[in-house]
Design an enzyme around this catalytic site. Structure first.
Site, PDB file in Angstrom:
ATOM      1  N   ARG A  99      -3.698  -2.016   9.710  1.00  0.00           N
ATOM      2  CA  ARG A  99      -2.429  -1.277   9.832  1.00  0.00           C
ATOM      3  C   ARG A  99      -1.783  -1.500  11.196  1.00  0.00           C
ATOM      4  O   ARG A  99      -0.557  -1.432  11.320  1.00  0.00           O
ATOM      5  CB  ARG A  99      -2.697   0.211   9.571  1.00  0.00           C
ATOM      6  CG  ARG A  99      -1.440   1.065   9.366  1.00  0.00           C
ATOM      7  CD  ARG A  99      -1.829   2.457   8.894  1.00  0.00           C
ATOM      8  NE  ARG A  99      -0.686   3.324   8.589  1.00  0.00           N
ATOM      9  CZ  ARG A  99      -0.235   4.270   9.395  1.00  0.00           C
ATOM     10  NH1 ARG A  99      -0.808   4.479  10.562  1.00  0.00           N
ATOM     11  NH2 ARG A  99       0.795   5.022   9.044  1.00  0.00           N
ATOM     12  N   ILE A 125       6.617   4.219   8.336  1.00  0.00           N
ATOM     13  CA  ILE A 125       5.463   3.796   7.540  1.00  0.00           C
ATOM     14  C   ILE A 125       4.735   5.086   7.150  1.00  0.00           C
ATOM     15  O   ILE A 125       4.529   5.963   7.986  1.00  0.00           O
ATOM     16  CB  ILE A 125       4.563   2.840   8.368  1.00  0.00           C
ATOM     17  CG1 ILE A 125       3.332   2.376   7.586  1.00  0.00           C
ATOM     18  CG2 ILE A 125       4.120   3.447   9.670  1.00  0.00           C
ATOM     19  CD1 ILE A 125       2.514   1.312   8.361  1.00  0.00           C
ATOM     20  N   SER A 126       4.412   5.226   5.876  1.00  0.00           N
ATOM     21  CA  SER A 126       3.766   6.465   5.408  1.00  0.00           C
ATOM     22  C   SER A 126       2.397   6.615   6.048  1.00  0.00           C
ATOM     23  O   SER A 126       1.754   5.633   6.405  1.00  0.00           O
ATOM     24  CB  SER A 126       3.577   6.434   3.895  1.00  0.00           C
ATOM     25  OG  SER A 126       4.790   6.160   3.247  1.00  0.00           O
ATOM     26  N   LYS A 127       1.936   7.858   6.148  1.00  0.00           N
ATOM     27  CA  LYS A 127       0.610   8.035   6.742  1.00  0.00           C
ATOM     28  C   LYS A 127      -0.466   7.545   5.774  1.00  0.00           C
ATOM     29  O   LYS A 127      -0.262   7.580   4.545  1.00  0.00           O
ATOM     30  CB  LYS A 127       0.373   9.462   7.202  1.00  0.00           C
ATOM     31  CG  LYS A 127       0.618  10.563   6.241  1.00  0.00           C
ATOM     32  CD  LYS A 127       0.431  11.872   7.003  1.00  0.00           C
ATOM     33  CE  LYS A 127       0.458  13.064   6.091  1.00  0.00           C
ATOM     34  NZ  LYS A 127       0.169  14.300   6.807  1.00  0.00           N
ATOM     35  N   PRO A 128      -1.598   7.097   6.329  1.00  0.00           N
ATOM     36  CA  PRO A 128      -2.621   6.482   5.483  1.00  0.00           C
ATOM     37  C   PRO A 128      -3.055   7.364   4.312  1.00  0.00           C
ATOM     38  O   PRO A 128      -3.264   6.863   3.201  1.00  0.00           O
ATOM     39  CB  PRO A 128      -3.788   6.254   6.456  1.00  0.00           C
ATOM     40  CG  PRO A 128      -3.140   6.107   7.793  1.00  0.00           C
ATOM     41  CD  PRO A 128      -1.929   6.997   7.765  1.00  0.00           C
TER      42      PRO A 128
END
Ligand code: SAH
Length: 279
Positions: A99, A125-128
């Site tokens: 990432r 970017i979306s969180k994991p």
């Protein structure tokens, strides 16, 4: 029309057909290895424009992560497991994809925290944990790699890279040219032959690639566009944020069966808005 396969040299990008792809191995049974491990249809106006001819650049050096990123990702994956993510393929894909290569150098040291991060042009970017949750919903109950998947909102390309480990073909569409190009640059070094980047408005889906075994969206509107639902294959599943009657955005899962659809409304979420047109 713009389609970019970041793993292919420009000449191969000109191909109108998706990469044929060799058979891929099944998911690793164990997680702790750390191993990275369209057909044109007349009468359907594509929402996708132009074509990329940028040269291949070799950028394989890690940027800004002064730590063993395999170990840090492993810690991230353990946290995802603790939060309830259990799909072995999803966990292995989250372990495999670096990432930190998808965010600015200045943010790389936060890349494995469970946080969304800016990727430019007001997008994130979306969180994991959200990526893992959505991909688990997409793959749940299905054995091995699922077929063709449409990823709406490429952003920096991270989710498309994770998907590439889980599905046969990824069609990922982005409406902001600068982000489409950023994703292409980010993904080039990964050489993911099964990822096809598209520049265009994903609101009407991408009928040229339909039907899809899965559709996943990283931007939410007032409802799930009907076109996406129509482009699902029988047995296919769509996972997307949308505003519900409560006035709040929720994760929505729509499944297509032989004789209809089921729709589930899950937890509240906060995604960037789904917008029309390109810019
Ligand atoms: N999955 C991405 C998340 C990006 S944020 C990642 O891993 O980085 C969501 C993205 O959806 C934004 O880049 C935004 O520009 C894009 N988007 C919003 N509406 C869209 C539309 N109609 N078609 C395609 N992309 C769209």
């Amino acid at each position: 029309m713009k389609r970019t396969n970041p793993a292919s040299p420009p000449a191969r990008n000109a191909s109108a057909a998706p990469a044929s792809g060799k058979p891929r191995p099944a998911f690793p049974a164990r997680l702790d290895t750390g191993a990275a491990a369209p057909v044109n249809r007349p009468g359907v106006a594509p929402a996708v424009q132009g074509r990329s001819t940028a040269p291949i650049a070799a950028n394989t050096a890690p940027r800004g992560v002064g730590m063993d990123s395999v170990a840090v990702r492993h810690a991230m994956v353990r946290k995802l497991q603790a939060q309830g993510v259990s799909h072995p393929g999803v966990l292995a894909a989250m372990q495999a994809v670096e990432r930190h290569r998808f965010v600015d150098t200045a943010l790389a040291n936060q890349a494995y925290e469970d946080t969304s991060l800016p990727i430019g042009l007001g997008q994130t970017i979306s969180k994991p944990s959200v990526v893992a949750r959505m991909l688990e919903l997409l793959c749940q109950g299905r054995e091995g790699r699922i077929g063709r998947v449409l990823d709406i909102g490429t952003g920096c390309g991270y989710q498309a890279a994770v998907l590439s480990h889980l599905v046969q073909e990824v069609y990922s569409i982005e409406r902001l040219r600068a982000l489409h190009e950023k994703a292409r640059d980010n993904l080039r070094a990964f050489r993911l032959a099964n990822v096809h980047l598209l520049f265009g408005d994903g609101m009407p889906g991408y009928p040229q690639g339909a039907p899809y075994a899965g559709i996943v969206a990283a931007a939410g509107g007032n409802d799930v566009p009907q076109a996406w639902i129509e482009q699902l294959a029988v047995g296919g599943r769509l996972v997307a944020p949308a505003v519900t009657d409560s006035g709040q955005q929720h994760l929505i899962v729509i499944e297509r069966h032989a004789h209809g659809f089921t729709r589930s409304v899950l937890e509240p979420v906060l995604f960037v808005p789904l917008k029309s047109g390109v810019s």
